[in-house]
Design an enzyme around this catalytic site. Sequence first.
Site, PDB file in Angstrom:
ATOM      1  N   ASN A  15       1.110  -2.514   5.550  1.00 57.65           N
ATOM      2  CA  ASN A  15       0.481  -1.196   5.699  1.00 57.65           C
ATOM      3  C   ASN A  15      -0.882  -1.092   5.020  1.00 57.65           C
ATOM      4  OD1 ASN A  15       0.415   1.939   5.793  1.00 57.65           O
ATOM      5  ND2 ASN A  15       0.345   1.426   3.616  1.00 57.65           N
ATOM      6  N   LYS A  69      -8.755  -4.867  13.034  1.00 53.65           N
ATOM      7  CA  LYS A  69      -7.600  -4.274  13.721  1.00 53.65           C
ATOM      8  C   LYS A  69      -7.356  -4.921  15.099  1.00 53.65           C
ATOM      9  CE  LYS A  69      -6.515  -1.421  10.380  1.00 53.65           C
ATOM     10  NZ  LYS A  69      -5.331  -1.678   9.520  1.00 53.65           N
ATOM     11  N   ARG A  76       0.081   5.721  -1.751  1.00 55.37           N
ATOM     12  CA  ARG A  76      -0.378   6.992  -1.166  1.00 55.37           C
ATOM     13  C   ARG A  76      -0.405   6.883   0.363  1.00 55.37           C
ATOM     14  NH1 ARG A  76      -6.158   5.420  -0.889  1.00 55.37           N
ATOM     15  NH2 ARG A  76      -6.398   3.871  -2.506  1.00 55.37           N
ATOM     16  N   THR A 108       2.718  -2.697  -6.744  1.00 57.28           N
ATOM     17  CA  THR A 108       1.419  -2.066  -6.982  1.00 57.28           C
ATOM     18  C   THR A 108       0.340  -3.115  -6.743  1.00 57.28           C
ATOM     19  OG1 THR A 108       1.393  -2.776  -9.260  1.00 57.28           O
ATOM     20  CG2 THR A 108       2.388  -0.605  -8.801  1.00 57.28           C
ATOM     21  N   LEU A 165      -4.079  -7.708  -2.517  1.00 59.01           N
ATOM     22  CA  LEU A 165      -4.346  -8.342  -1.220  1.00 59.01           C
ATOM     23  C   LEU A 165      -5.742  -8.941  -1.138  1.00 59.01           C
ATOM     24  CD1 LEU A 165      -2.604  -5.866   1.246  1.00 59.01           C
ATOM     25  CD2 LEU A 165      -1.641  -7.727  -0.072  1.00 59.01           C
ATOM     26  N   GLY A 179       0.807  -1.238   0.000  1.00 65.70           N
ATOM     27  CA  GLY A 179       0.000   0.000   0.000  1.00 65.70           C
ATOM     28  C   GLY A 179       0.827   1.269   0.000  1.00 65.70           C
ATOM     29  N   SER A 203      -4.538   0.254  14.364  1.00 66.83           N
ATOM     30  CA  SER A 203      -5.286   1.499  14.572  1.00 66.83           C
ATOM     31  C   SER A 203      -5.666   1.621  16.041  1.00 66.83           C
ATOM     32  CB  SER A 203      -6.558   1.466  13.716  1.00 66.83           C
ATOM     33  OG  SER A 203      -7.446   2.499  14.099  1.00 66.83           O
ATOM     34  N   TYR A 252     -14.097  -2.738  10.745  1.00 64.06           N
ATOM     35  CA  TYR A 252     -12.716  -2.237  10.854  1.00 64.06           C
ATOM     36  C   TYR A 252     -12.103  -2.702  12.176  1.00 64.06           C
ATOM     37  CZ  TYR A 252      -8.935   1.245  10.252  1.00 64.06           C
ATOM     38  OH  TYR A 252      -7.733   1.888  10.075  1.00 64.06           O
ATOM     39  N   SER A 253     -12.846  -2.536  13.265  1.00 68.54           N
ATOM     40  CA  SER A 253     -12.317  -2.950  14.572  1.00 68.54           C
ATOM     41  C   SER A 253     -12.073  -4.457  14.635  1.00 68.54           C
ATOM     42  CB  SER A 253     -13.264  -2.532  15.699  1.00 68.54           C
ATOM     43  OG  SER A 253     -12.995  -1.207  16.086  1.00 68.54           O
TER      44      SER A 253
HETATM   45  N1  LIG Z   1      -5.589   7.330   7.849  1.00 71.02           N
HETATM   46  C1  LIG Z   1      -5.786   7.099   9.131  1.00 71.02           C
HETATM   47  O1  LIG Z   1      -6.297   7.967   9.861  1.00 71.02           O
HETATM   48  C2  LIG Z   1      -5.395   5.781   9.741  1.00 71.02           C
HETATM   49  C3  LIG Z   1      -5.496   5.652  11.128  1.00 71.02           C
HETATM   50  C4  LIG Z   1      -5.152   4.451  11.729  1.00 71.02           C
HETATM   51  C5  LIG Z   1      -4.703   3.389  10.952  1.00 71.02           C
HETATM   52  N2  LIG Z   1      -4.611   3.539   9.608  1.00 71.02           N
HETATM   53  C6  LIG Z   1      -4.130   2.355   8.854  1.00 71.02           C
HETATM   54  O2  LIG Z   1      -2.952   2.700   8.148  1.00 71.02           O
HETATM   55  C7  LIG Z   1      -2.883   1.976   6.915  1.00 71.02           C
HETATM   56  C8  LIG Z   1      -2.711   2.952   5.756  1.00 71.02           C
HETATM   57  O3  LIG Z   1      -3.802   3.866   5.776  1.00 71.02           O
HETATM   58  P1  LIG Z   1      -3.904   5.139   4.795  1.00 71.02           P
HETATM   59  O4  LIG Z   1      -4.736   6.139   5.507  1.00 71.02           O
HETATM   60  O5  LIG Z   1      -2.552   5.512   4.297  1.00 71.02           O
HETATM   61  O6  LIG Z   1      -4.791   4.495   3.614  1.00 71.02           O
HETATM   62  P2  LIG Z   1      -5.073   5.015   2.117  1.00 71.02           P
HETATM   63  O7  LIG Z   1      -4.598   6.403   1.941  1.00 71.02           O
HETATM   64  O8  LIG Z   1      -6.506   4.703   1.854  1.00 71.02           O
HETATM   65  O9  LIG Z   1      -4.137   4.030   1.252  1.00 71.02           O
HETATM   66  C9  LIG Z   1      -4.408   2.644   1.281  1.00 71.02           C
HETATM   67  C10 LIG Z   1      -3.338   1.887   0.539  1.00 71.02           C
HETATM   68  O10 LIG Z   1      -3.711   0.491   0.573  1.00 71.02           O
HETATM   69  C11 LIG Z   1      -3.682  -0.008  -0.758  1.00 71.02           C
HETATM   70  N3  LIG Z   1      -4.654  -1.072  -0.975  1.00 71.02           N
HETATM   71  C12 LIG Z   1      -6.001  -1.041  -0.752  1.00 71.02           C
HETATM   72  N4  LIG Z   1      -6.559  -2.190  -1.160  1.00 71.02           N
HETATM   73  C13 LIG Z   1      -5.554  -2.959  -1.666  1.00 71.02           C
HETATM   74  C14 LIG Z   1      -5.494  -4.254  -2.246  1.00 71.02           C
HETATM   75  N5  LIG Z   1      -6.592  -5.002  -2.445  1.00 71.02           N
HETATM   76  N6  LIG Z   1      -4.296  -4.740  -2.631  1.00 71.02           N
HETATM   77  C15 LIG Z   1      -3.173  -4.001  -2.478  1.00 71.02           C
HETATM   78  N7  LIG Z   1      -3.158  -2.755  -1.950  1.00 71.02           N
HETATM   79  C16 LIG Z   1      -4.341  -2.253  -1.544  1.00 71.02           C
HETATM   80  C17 LIG Z   1      -4.007   1.198  -1.636  1.00 71.02           C
HETATM   81  O11 LIG Z   1      -3.564   0.942  -2.953  1.00 71.02           O
HETATM   82  P3  LIG Z   1      -4.321   1.536  -4.261  1.00 71.02           P
HETATM   83  O12 LIG Z   1      -3.673   2.832  -4.547  1.00 71.02           O
HETATM   84  O13 LIG Z   1      -4.096   0.483  -5.305  1.00 71.02           O
HETATM   85  O14 LIG Z   1      -5.781   1.693  -3.900  1.00 71.02           O
HETATM   86  C18 LIG Z   1      -3.226   2.307  -0.920  1.00 71.02           C
HETATM   87  O15 LIG Z   1      -1.877   2.281  -1.313  1.00 71.02           O
HETATM   88  C19 LIG Z   1      -4.163   1.148   6.839  1.00 71.02           C
HETATM   89  O16 LIG Z   1      -3.928  -0.155   7.296  1.00 71.02           O
HETATM   90  C20 LIG Z   1      -5.112   1.887   7.786  1.00 71.02           C
HETATM   91  O17 LIG Z   1      -6.105   1.028   8.307  1.00 71.02           O
HETATM   92  C21 LIG Z   1      -4.941   4.700   8.989  1.00 71.02           C
END
Ligand SMILES: NC(=O)c1ccc[n+]([C@@H]2O[C@H](COP(=O)([O-])OP(=O)(O)OC[C@H]3O[C@@H](n4cnc5c(N)ncnc54)[C@H](OP(=O)(O)O)[C@@H]3O)[C@@H](O)[C@H]2O)c1
Length: 220
Positions: A62, A131, A12, A34, A40, A9, A114, A127-128
């Site tokens: 991630n 996680k 972004r 990618t 996944l 991931g 999280s 989600y919970s």
């Molecule tokens: N943002 C928050 O506030 C927050 C808080 C706590 C925990 N987190 C955790 O931190 C992690 C990253 O979060 P984020 O906010 O950076 O998320 P994000 O901006 O939505 O990015 C998600 C990433 O996961 C990839 N992804 C999604 N589905 C996929 C699949 N089927 N196969 C391969 N890659 C896949 C996406 O790739 P594509 O570009 O191909 O879609 C993207 O690179 C996650 O596990 C999230 O639960 C986030």
Amino acid sequence: MNKTVLITGATRGIGKAIKQNLEKELDYTLLIPTRTELDLASMASIDAYFSEYNKIDIVINNAGINLIQSIDRIDIESLQIMQQINLYAPLKIIQHCVPYMKTKNYGRIVNLSSIWGLRSKEERTLYSMSKFGINGITKSLARELGQYNILINAICPGYVNTEMTQQNISVEEQEKIRTTIPLARFAEPNEIANLVKFLISAENSYMTGQTIVIDGGFLA
Ligand SMILES: NC(=O)c1ccc[n+]([C@@H]2O[C@H](COP(=O)([O-])OP(=O)(O)OC[C@H]3O[C@@H](n4cnc5c(N)ncnc54)[C@H](OP(=O)(O)O)[C@@H]3O)[C@@H](O)[C@H]2O)c1
């Protein structure tokens, strides 16, 4: 010695910040597939990827998704895809990587969990589930793999400025949430990436099995 690091991931958000942060380090060779190379959502895609890449020293699980649904809207498809991407896929990836790590008597695994894996919030059931689950995997494997010098930790961020947050929370709600955070702001992805960098570095030789909260004081 140079280490091979897999980051899922990394297109972004937090994953991209982790990638940019580690790119500056000389000691790492980064694998940043990618979704086309490593999807996944598909166990077959995971197996195919690891038939090619099987010498990985450090895994950063991630990638994740967040489907927000109230109890009356939860459907089996959402349940399955959430658990597949957030829980089963990271476990499968770890399974593929551990045999090599054992031969090296070295491994580092970081799971992006999280704060909603430690407490929860309305409509975060799916989600919970995932996680809390990844935190359980982290603790069990820390106990099982410590004897091989494989250290595994989970990071539990609060609110982070990424697309996931922007898509799931309205601007008005974001403003309200900020007032409940002691540091009065969301984290920037790089602040989470700095913690990842520490956990996989030589500086961390003794921390394993932990769920590390990084939330600006939200849960305090
Ligand atoms: N943002 C928050 O506030 C927050 C808080 C706590 C925990 N987190 C955790 O931190 C992690 C990253 O979060 P984020 O906010 O950076 O998320 P994000 O901006 O939505 O990015 C998600 C990433 O996961 C990839 N992804 C999604 N589905 C996929 C699949 N089927 N196969 C391969 N890659 C896949 C996406 O790739 P594509 O570009 O191909 O879609 C993207 O690179 C996650 O596990 C999230 O639960 C986030």
